[in-house]
Design a protein around this motif. Structure first.
Motif, PDB file in Angstrom:
ATOM      1  N   MET A   1       0.997  -1.193  -0.107  1.00 16.58           N
ATOM      2  CA  MET A   1      -0.022   0.170   0.066  1.00 16.58           C
ATOM      3  C   MET A   1       0.854   1.348   0.171  1.00 16.58           C
ATOM      4  O   MET A   1       0.651   2.236  -1.043  1.00 16.58           O
ATOM      5  CB  MET A   1      -1.228  -0.234   1.611  1.00 16.58           C
ATOM      6  N   THR A   2       2.083   0.826   0.883  1.00 15.77           N
ATOM      7  CA  THR A   2       2.566   2.561   0.914  1.00 15.77           C
ATOM      8  C   THR A   2       3.630   2.661  -0.301  1.00 15.77           C
ATOM      9  O   THR A   2       3.984   3.114  -0.399  1.00 15.77           O
ATOM     10  CB  THR A   2       3.373   2.713   2.490  1.00 15.77           C
ATOM     11  N   TRP A   3       4.267   0.897  -0.634  1.00 20.74           N
ATOM     12  CA  TRP A   3       5.135   1.277  -1.760  1.00 20.74           C
ATOM     13  C   TRP A   3       4.422   1.584  -3.412  1.00 20.74           C
ATOM     14  O   TRP A   3       4.862   2.699  -3.826  1.00 20.74           O
ATOM     15  CB  TRP A   3       5.694  -0.516  -1.571  1.00 20.74           C
ATOM     16  N   ALA A   4       2.214   1.495  -2.929  1.00 19.77           N
ATOM     17  CA  ALA A   4       2.280   1.553  -4.478  1.00 19.77           C
ATOM     18  C   ALA A   4       1.629   3.619  -4.159  1.00 19.77           C
ATOM     19  O   ALA A   4       2.563   4.285  -5.607  1.00 19.77           O
ATOM     20  CB  ALA A   4       0.523   1.639  -4.391  1.00 19.77           C
ATOM     21  N   ALA A   5       2.232   3.624  -3.941  1.00 22.95           N
ATOM     22  CA  ALA A   5       1.686   5.501  -3.090  1.00 22.95           C
ATOM     23  C   ALA A   5       3.457   6.176  -3.410  1.00 22.95           C
ATOM     24  O   ALA A   5       3.047   7.638  -4.355  1.00 22.95           O
ATOM     25  CB  ALA A   5       1.413   6.030  -1.717  1.00 22.95           C
ATOM     26  N   VAL A   6       4.217   5.011  -3.195  1.00 18.70           N
ATOM     27  CA  VAL A   6       5.318   6.277  -3.002  1.00 18.70           C
ATOM     28  C   VAL A   6       5.769   5.893  -4.809  1.00 18.70           C
ATOM     29  O   VAL A   6       6.695   7.004  -4.631  1.00 18.70           O
ATOM     30  CB  VAL A   6       5.932   5.344  -2.193  1.00 18.70           C
ATOM     31  N   LEU A   7       5.860   5.080  -5.566  1.00 15.42           N
ATOM     32  CA  LEU A   7       6.007   4.591  -6.730  1.00 15.42           C
ATOM     33  C   LEU A   7       5.094   5.219  -7.444  1.00 15.42           C
ATOM     34  O   LEU A   7       5.514   5.748  -8.471  1.00 15.42           O
ATOM     35  CB  LEU A   7       5.566   3.118  -6.985  1.00 15.42           C
ATOM     36  N   ALA A   8       3.664   5.420  -6.993  1.00 14.48           N
ATOM     37  CA  ALA A   8       2.429   6.348  -8.207  1.00 14.48           C
ATOM     38  C   ALA A   8       3.205   7.773  -7.974  1.00 14.48           C
ATOM     39  O   ALA A   8       2.855   8.432  -8.466  1.00 14.48           O
ATOM     40  CB  ALA A   8       1.288   5.772  -7.566  1.00 14.48           C
ATOM     41  N   GLY A   9       3.369   8.361  -6.506  1.00 18.62           N
ATOM     42  CA  GLY A   9       3.647   9.633  -6.177  1.00 18.62           C
ATOM     43  C   GLY A   9       5.533   9.950  -7.222  1.00 18.62           C
ATOM     44  O   GLY A   9       5.169  11.447  -7.700  1.00 18.62           O
ATOM     45  N   ALA A  10       6.173   8.933  -7.162  1.00 18.67           N
ATOM     46  CA  ALA A  10       7.063   9.109  -7.759  1.00 18.67           C
ATOM     47  C   ALA A  10       7.125   9.622  -9.747  1.00 18.67           C
ATOM     48  O   ALA A  10       7.452  10.127  -9.858  1.00 18.67           O
ATOM     49  CB  ALA A  10       8.322   8.842  -7.633  1.00 18.67           C
ATOM     50  N   LEU A  11       5.747   8.282  -9.699  1.00 19.14           N
ATOM     51  CA  LEU A  11       5.656   8.543 -11.533  1.00 19.14           C
ATOM     52  C   LEU A  11       5.233  10.037 -12.201  1.00 19.14           C
ATOM     53  O   LEU A  11       6.014  10.254 -12.794  1.00 19.14           O
ATOM     54  CB  LEU A  11       5.553   7.469 -11.454  1.00 19.14           C
ATOM     55  N   GLY A  12       4.618   9.903 -11.185  1.00 18.07           N
ATOM     56  CA  GLY A  12       3.153  10.813 -11.594  1.00 18.07           C
ATOM     57  C   GLY A  12       4.340  12.765 -10.979  1.00 18.07           C
ATOM     58  O   GLY A  12       3.968  13.066 -12.476  1.00 18.07           O
ATOM     59  N   CYS A  13       5.047  12.479 -10.280  1.00 23.90           N
ATOM     60  CA  CYS A  13       5.960  13.645 -10.318  1.00 23.90           C
ATOM     61  C   CYS A  13       6.723  14.142 -11.492  1.00 23.90           C
ATOM     62  O   CYS A  13       6.993  15.290 -11.314  1.00 23.90           O
ATOM     63  CB  CYS A  13       6.259  13.851  -8.699  1.00 23.90           C
ATOM     64  N   TYR A  14       7.652  12.909 -11.736  1.00 22.91           N
ATOM     65  CA  TYR A  14       8.114  12.808 -12.949  1.00 22.91           C
ATOM     66  C   TYR A  14       7.600  12.877 -13.958  1.00 22.91           C
ATOM     67  O   TYR A  14       8.490  14.479 -15.039  1.00 22.91           O
ATOM     68  CB  TYR A  14       9.457  11.156 -13.193  1.00 22.91           C
ATOM     69  N   LEU A  15       6.673  12.772 -14.379  1.00 18.39           N
ATOM     70  CA  LEU A  15       5.929  13.024 -15.345  1.00 18.39           C
ATOM     71  C   LEU A  15       5.428  14.834 -15.628  1.00 18.39           C
ATOM     72  O   LEU A  15       5.709  14.966 -16.461  1.00 18.39           O
ATOM     73  CB  LEU A  15       4.876  12.417 -15.513  1.00 18.39           C
ATOM     74  N   LEU A  16       5.074  15.097 -14.682  1.00 19.83           N
ATOM     75  CA  LEU A  16       4.930  16.338 -14.891  1.00 19.83           C
ATOM     76  C   LEU A  16       5.349  17.354 -14.871  1.00 19.83           C
ATOM     77  O   LEU A  16       5.950  18.313 -15.935  1.00 19.83           O
ATOM     78  CB  LEU A  16       4.463  16.613 -12.988  1.00 19.83           C
ATOM     79  N   LYS A  17       7.761  17.151 -14.527  1.00 19.53           N
ATOM     80  CA  LYS A  17       8.614  17.366 -14.740  1.00 19.53           C
ATOM     81  C   LYS A  17       8.924  17.388 -16.400  1.00 19.53           C
ATOM     82  O   LYS A  17       9.371  18.446 -16.631  1.00 19.53           O
ATOM     83  CB  LYS A  17       9.655  17.804 -13.917  1.00 19.53           C
TER      84      LYS A  17
END
Lengths: 187, 98
Positions: free
Chosen positions: B1-17
Protein backbone atom coordinates in the motif's frame (compact mmCIF):
# COMPACT_ATOMS: atom_id res chain seq x y z
CA UNK A 1 13.59 3.19 5.71
CA UNK A 2 13.82 1.90 2.13
CA UNK A 3 10.65 3.85 1.40
CA UNK A 4 12.09 7.13 2.67
CA UNK A 5 15.19 6.65 0.51
CA UNK A 6 13.10 5.67 -2.52
CA UNK A 7 11.10 8.87 -2.10
CA UNK A 8 14.23 11.01 -2.17
CA UNK A 9 15.84 9.09 -5.04
CA UNK A 10 12.76 8.79 -7.23
CA UNK A 11 10.38 11.58 -6.28
CA UNK A 12 12.97 14.25 -5.42
CA UNK A 13 10.66 17.19 -4.74
CA UNK A 14 10.81 18.17 -1.08
CA UNK A 15 7.32 19.58 -0.61
CA UNK A 16 5.69 16.64 -2.43
CA UNK A 17 7.69 14.13 -0.41
CA UNK A 18 6.70 15.72 2.90
CA UNK A 19 3.07 15.90 1.78
CA UNK A 20 2.97 12.25 0.77
CA UNK A 21 4.48 11.14 4.06
CA UNK A 22 2.41 13.62 6.09
CA UNK A 23 -0.90 12.46 4.65
CA UNK A 24 -0.03 8.77 5.02
CA UNK A 25 1.26 9.37 8.55
CA UNK A 26 -1.99 11.06 9.54
CA UNK A 27 -3.88 7.98 8.41
CA UNK A 28 -4.93 9.26 4.99
CA UNK A 29 -5.44 6.95 2.01
CA UNK A 30 -2.73 6.32 -0.57
CA UNK A 31 -4.89 8.09 -3.13
CA UNK A 32 -5.16 11.28 -1.07
CA UNK A 33 -1.41 11.16 -0.38
CA UNK A 34 -0.50 10.83 -4.06
CA UNK A 35 -2.98 13.53 -5.09
CA UNK A 36 -1.46 16.00 -2.59
CA UNK A 37 2.04 15.19 -3.82
CA UNK A 38 1.04 15.68 -7.46
CA UNK A 39 -0.68 19.00 -6.81
CA UNK A 40 2.42 20.29 -5.04
CA UNK A 41 4.60 18.92 -7.85
CA UNK A 42 2.65 20.72 -10.56
CA UNK A 43 4.79 23.84 -10.22
CA UNK A 44 7.78 21.86 -11.47
CA UNK A 45 6.04 21.63 -14.85
CA UNK A 46 6.13 25.40 -15.12
CA UNK A 47 9.76 25.47 -13.98
CA UNK A 48 10.59 22.98 -16.74
CA UNK A 49 8.95 25.18 -19.36
CA UNK A 50 11.17 28.07 -18.32
CA UNK A 51 14.26 25.81 -18.15
CA UNK A 52 13.66 24.28 -21.59
CA UNK A 53 13.94 27.79 -23.06
CA UNK A 54 17.17 28.57 -21.14
CA UNK A 55 18.93 25.20 -21.30
CA UNK A 56 18.43 23.51 -24.69
CA UNK A 57 18.75 19.73 -24.29
CA UNK A 58 17.88 16.64 -26.33
CA UNK A 59 17.33 12.94 -25.73
CA UNK A 60 18.62 11.20 -22.58
CA UNK A 61 20.07 14.37 -21.04
CA UNK A 62 16.60 15.87 -21.12
CA UNK A 63 15.23 12.83 -19.24
CA UNK A 64 17.89 13.36 -16.57
CA UNK A 65 17.30 17.11 -16.46
CA UNK A 66 13.59 16.50 -15.88
CA UNK A 67 14.35 14.63 -12.64
CA UNK A 68 16.55 17.51 -11.42
CA UNK A 69 13.87 20.14 -12.11
CA UNK A 70 13.20 21.63 -8.65
CA UNK A 71 13.03 25.01 -6.90
CA UNK A 72 16.78 25.26 -6.35
CA UNK A 73 18.01 24.27 -9.82
CA UNK A 74 15.46 26.55 -11.50
CA UNK A 75 16.46 29.46 -9.30
CA UNK A 76 20.17 28.92 -10.07
CA UNK A 77 19.59 28.53 -13.82
CA UNK A 78 17.39 31.62 -14.16
CA UNK A 79 19.60 33.67 -11.84
CA UNK A 80 22.83 32.75 -13.65
CA UNK A 81 24.37 35.31 -16.04
CA UNK A 82 23.86 34.96 -19.81
CA UNK A 83 25.56 31.83 -21.17
CA UNK A 84 25.86 30.22 -17.71
CA UNK A 85 22.25 29.02 -17.39
CA UNK A 86 23.09 25.37 -18.14
CA UNK A 87 26.03 25.35 -15.71
CA UNK A 88 23.91 26.84 -12.93
CA UNK A 89 21.18 24.30 -13.52
CA UNK A 90 23.38 21.18 -13.49
CA UNK A 91 25.53 22.37 -10.56
CA UNK A 92 22.52 23.13 -8.36
CA UNK A 93 20.48 20.13 -9.48
CA UNK A 94 23.21 17.53 -9.02
CA UNK A 95 24.60 18.87 -5.73
CA UNK A 96 21.15 19.17 -4.13
CA UNK A 97 20.35 15.66 -5.39
CA UNK A 98 23.44 14.14 -3.75
CA UNK A 99 23.11 15.95 -0.42
CA UNK A 100 19.34 15.52 -0.21
CA UNK A 101 19.70 11.76 -0.63
CA UNK A 102 22.59 11.48 1.83
CA UNK A 103 20.56 13.41 4.40
CA UNK A 104 17.57 11.16 3.81
CA UNK A 105 19.69 8.05 4.37
CA UNK A 106 21.09 9.43 7.64
CA UNK A 107 17.61 10.45 8.81
CA UNK A 108 16.13 7.06 7.95
CA UNK A 109 18.93 5.28 9.83
CA UNK A 110 18.36 7.50 12.87
CA UNK A 111 14.58 7.00 12.89
CA UNK A 112 15.07 3.32 13.67
CA UNK A 113 17.03 4.15 16.82
CA UNK A 114 14.94 6.83 18.58
CA UNK A 115 11.26 7.78 18.71
CA UNK A 116 10.83 10.73 16.29
CA UNK A 117 8.18 12.29 18.56
CA UNK A 118 10.59 12.60 21.48
CA UNK A 119 12.85 14.66 19.23
CA UNK A 120 9.94 16.89 18.27
CA UNK A 121 10.17 15.77 14.66
CA UNK A 122 6.38 15.91 14.19
CA UNK A 123 6.59 19.63 15.02
CA UNK A 124 9.53 19.93 12.62
CA UNK A 125 7.37 18.80 9.69
CA UNK A 126 4.86 21.62 10.22
CA UNK A 127 7.74 24.08 10.54
CA UNK A 128 9.22 22.77 7.28
CA UNK A 129 5.94 23.43 5.46
CA UNK A 130 5.84 26.93 6.96
CA UNK A 131 9.42 27.63 5.87
CA UNK A 132 8.60 26.46 2.33
CA UNK A 133 5.46 28.60 2.27
CA UNK A 134 6.86 31.85 3.69
CA UNK A 135 9.05 32.93 0.73
CA UNK A 136 6.04 32.60 -1.59
CA UNK A 137 3.90 35.09 0.37
CA UNK A 138 5.01 38.04 -1.71
CA UNK A 139 1.75 39.90 -2.35
CA UNK A 140 -1.76 40.22 -0.90
CA UNK A 141 -3.11 37.72 -3.43
CA UNK A 142 -0.86 34.88 -2.26
CA UNK A 143 -1.55 35.78 1.38
CA UNK A 144 -5.30 35.54 0.73
CA UNK A 145 -4.86 32.12 -0.91
CA UNK A 146 -2.73 30.93 2.03
CA UNK A 147 -5.27 32.10 4.61
CA UNK A 148 -8.08 30.57 2.57
CA UNK A 149 -6.27 27.24 2.33
CA UNK A 150 -5.56 27.20 6.07
CA UNK A 151 -9.19 27.99 6.99
CA UNK A 152 -10.60 25.40 4.56
CA UNK A 153 -8.28 22.74 5.97
CA UNK A 154 -9.07 23.64 9.60
CA UNK A 155 -12.80 23.54 8.90
CA UNK A 156 -12.52 20.22 7.08
CA UNK A 157 -10.40 18.31 9.63
CA UNK A 158 -13.33 17.39 11.93
CA UNK A 159 -15.58 16.52 8.98
CA UNK A 160 -13.48 14.60 6.46
CA UNK A 161 -11.03 11.68 6.55
CA UNK A 162 -7.28 12.40 6.91
CA UNK A 163 -5.65 13.71 3.78
CA UNK A 164 -8.83 15.10 2.23
CA UNK A 165 -8.71 18.50 4.05
CA UNK A 166 -5.40 19.25 2.33
CA UNK A 167 -6.88 18.45 -1.09
CA UNK A 168 -9.95 20.55 -0.34
CA UNK A 169 -7.70 23.52 0.43
CA UNK A 170 -6.75 23.61 -3.26
CA UNK A 171 -10.15 25.27 -3.80
CA UNK A 172 -8.70 28.42 -2.22
CA UNK A 173 -7.12 29.27 -5.59
CA UNK A 174 -10.47 29.23 -7.43
CA UNK A 175 -11.64 32.77 -6.57
CA UNK A 176 -8.30 34.16 -7.78
CA UNK A 177 -8.38 32.15 -11.00
CA UNK A 178 -11.90 33.27 -11.80
CA UNK A 179 -10.75 36.87 -11.58
CA UNK A 180 -7.61 36.32 -13.69
CA UNK A 181 -8.26 38.09 -17.01
CA UNK A 182 -7.76 36.20 -20.25
CA UNK A 183 -4.81 37.70 -22.11
CA UNK A 184 -5.67 39.72 -25.19
CA UNK A 185 -4.28 38.29 -28.43
CA UNK A 186 -0.98 36.39 -28.77
CA UNK A 187 1.61 37.27 -26.15
CA UNK B 1 0.00 0.00 0.00
CA UNK B 2 2.68 2.48 1.05
CA UNK B 3 5.02 1.30 -1.71
CA UNK B 4 2.24 1.82 -4.24
CA UNK B 5 1.82 5.42 -3.04
CA UNK B 6 5.58 6.02 -3.11
CA UNK B 7 5.97 4.69 -6.64
CA UNK B 8 2.81 6.30 -8.03
CA UNK B 9 3.79 9.64 -6.48
CA UNK B 10 7.33 9.36 -7.88
CA UNK B 11 6.16 8.47 -11.39
CA UNK B 12 3.50 11.18 -11.41
CA UNK B 13 5.86 13.90 -10.19
CA UNK B 14 8.49 12.85 -12.74
CA UNK B 15 5.96 13.01 -15.57
CA UNK B 16 4.89 16.48 -14.41
CA UNK B 17 8.51 17.63 -14.70
CA UNK B 18 9.04 15.92 -18.07
CA UNK B 19 5.85 17.44 -19.47
CA UNK B 20 7.26 20.91 -18.96
CA UNK B 21 10.43 19.99 -20.88
CA UNK B 22 8.56 18.33 -23.72
CA UNK B 23 5.36 20.30 -24.27
CA UNK B 24 5.35 23.46 -26.47
CA UNK B 25 5.68 26.38 -24.08
CA UNK B 26 2.72 28.31 -25.54
CA UNK B 27 0.36 25.69 -24.13
CA UNK B 28 1.52 26.13 -20.53
CA UNK B 29 2.37 29.80 -20.49
CA UNK B 30 -1.20 31.01 -20.56
CA UNK B 31 -1.94 33.39 -17.73
CA UNK B 32 -4.49 31.25 -15.94
CA UNK B 33 -2.32 28.12 -16.01
CA UNK B 34 0.65 30.13 -14.78
CA UNK B 35 -1.24 31.76 -11.91
CA UNK B 36 -2.88 28.47 -10.95
CA UNK B 37 0.40 26.56 -10.81
CA UNK B 38 1.99 29.34 -8.76
CA UNK B 39 -0.85 29.54 -6.24
CA UNK B 40 -1.73 25.86 -5.84
CA UNK B 41 1.37 25.13 -3.72
CA UNK B 42 0.57 28.15 -1.54
CA UNK B 43 -2.91 26.83 -0.70
CA UNK B 44 -1.66 23.28 -0.13
CA UNK B 45 1.38 24.21 1.96
CA UNK B 46 -0.75 26.43 4.14
CA UNK B 47 -3.25 23.60 4.64
CA UNK B 48 -0.41 21.20 5.43
CA UNK B 49 0.90 23.58 8.10
CA UNK B 50 -2.53 23.59 9.79
CA UNK B 51 -3.04 19.84 9.56
CA UNK B 52 0.48 18.98 10.67
CA UNK B 53 0.48 21.38 13.64
CA UNK B 54 -3.10 21.18 14.92
CA UNK B 55 -4.85 18.05 13.66
CA UNK B 56 -5.09 15.04 15.96
CA UNK B 57 -7.12 12.47 14.11
CA UNK B 58 -10.38 14.26 13.46
CA UNK B 59 -10.05 17.02 16.05
CA UNK B 60 -7.98 20.18 16.31
CA UNK B 61 -5.75 20.47 19.39
CA UNK B 62 -3.16 22.81 20.83
CA UNK B 63 -0.13 20.86 22.01
CA UNK B 64 3.66 20.97 21.81
CA UNK B 65 3.47 21.04 18.01
CA UNK B 66 1.65 24.40 18.10
CA UNK B 67 4.37 25.84 20.32
CA UNK B 68 6.95 24.52 17.86
CA UNK B 69 5.10 26.18 15.00
CA UNK B 70 4.96 29.50 16.85
CA UNK B 71 8.74 29.40 17.34
CA UNK B 72 9.14 28.50 13.66
CA UNK B 73 6.97 31.49 12.74
CA UNK B 74 9.18 33.86 14.71
CA UNK B 75 12.31 32.36 13.12
CA UNK B 76 10.80 32.76 9.64
CA UNK B 77 10.07 36.43 10.39
CA UNK B 78 13.71 36.82 11.47
CA UNK B 79 14.70 35.32 8.07
CA UNK B 80 16.47 32.40 9.70
CA UNK B 81 17.70 29.67 7.31
CA UNK B 82 15.44 26.67 6.59
CA UNK B 83 17.33 24.26 8.86
CA UNK B 84 17.28 26.69 11.80
CA UNK B 85 13.50 27.10 11.48
CA UNK B 86 12.95 23.34 11.40
CA UNK B 87 15.34 22.63 14.27
CA UNK B 88 13.84 25.46 16.36
CA UNK B 89 10.40 23.89 16.11
CA UNK B 90 11.70 20.41 16.88
CA UNK B 91 13.69 21.50 19.93
CA UNK B 92 10.73 23.51 21.28
CA UNK B 93 8.37 20.55 21.03
CA UNK B 94 10.94 18.12 22.42
CA UNK B 95 11.67 20.31 25.46
CA UNK B 96 7.95 20.79 26.20
CA UNK B 97 7.47 17.01 26.16
CA UNK B 98 10.26 16.28 28.67
Amino acid sequence: MAQACALSLLLFTGASQFALVGVLGAGGTALAAVASALMLGSRNTLYAVRLAALVPLRGPRRLLAAQLTIDESTAMATGAPEGQHARGFWAAGLSVYVFWNLATLLGALGAGVVDPRRLGLDAAVGAAFLALLAPQLRDSRTVRVAVGGALLAAAAVPLLPAGVPVLLAALAVVPVLVRTPKPEGPS
Amino acid sequence: MTWAAVLAGALGCYLLKLTGWAVPSALLERERVRVGAALLPVALLSALVVVQAFADGRSLTLDARAAGLAVAGVLVLLRAPFLVVVLGAAVTAAVLRL
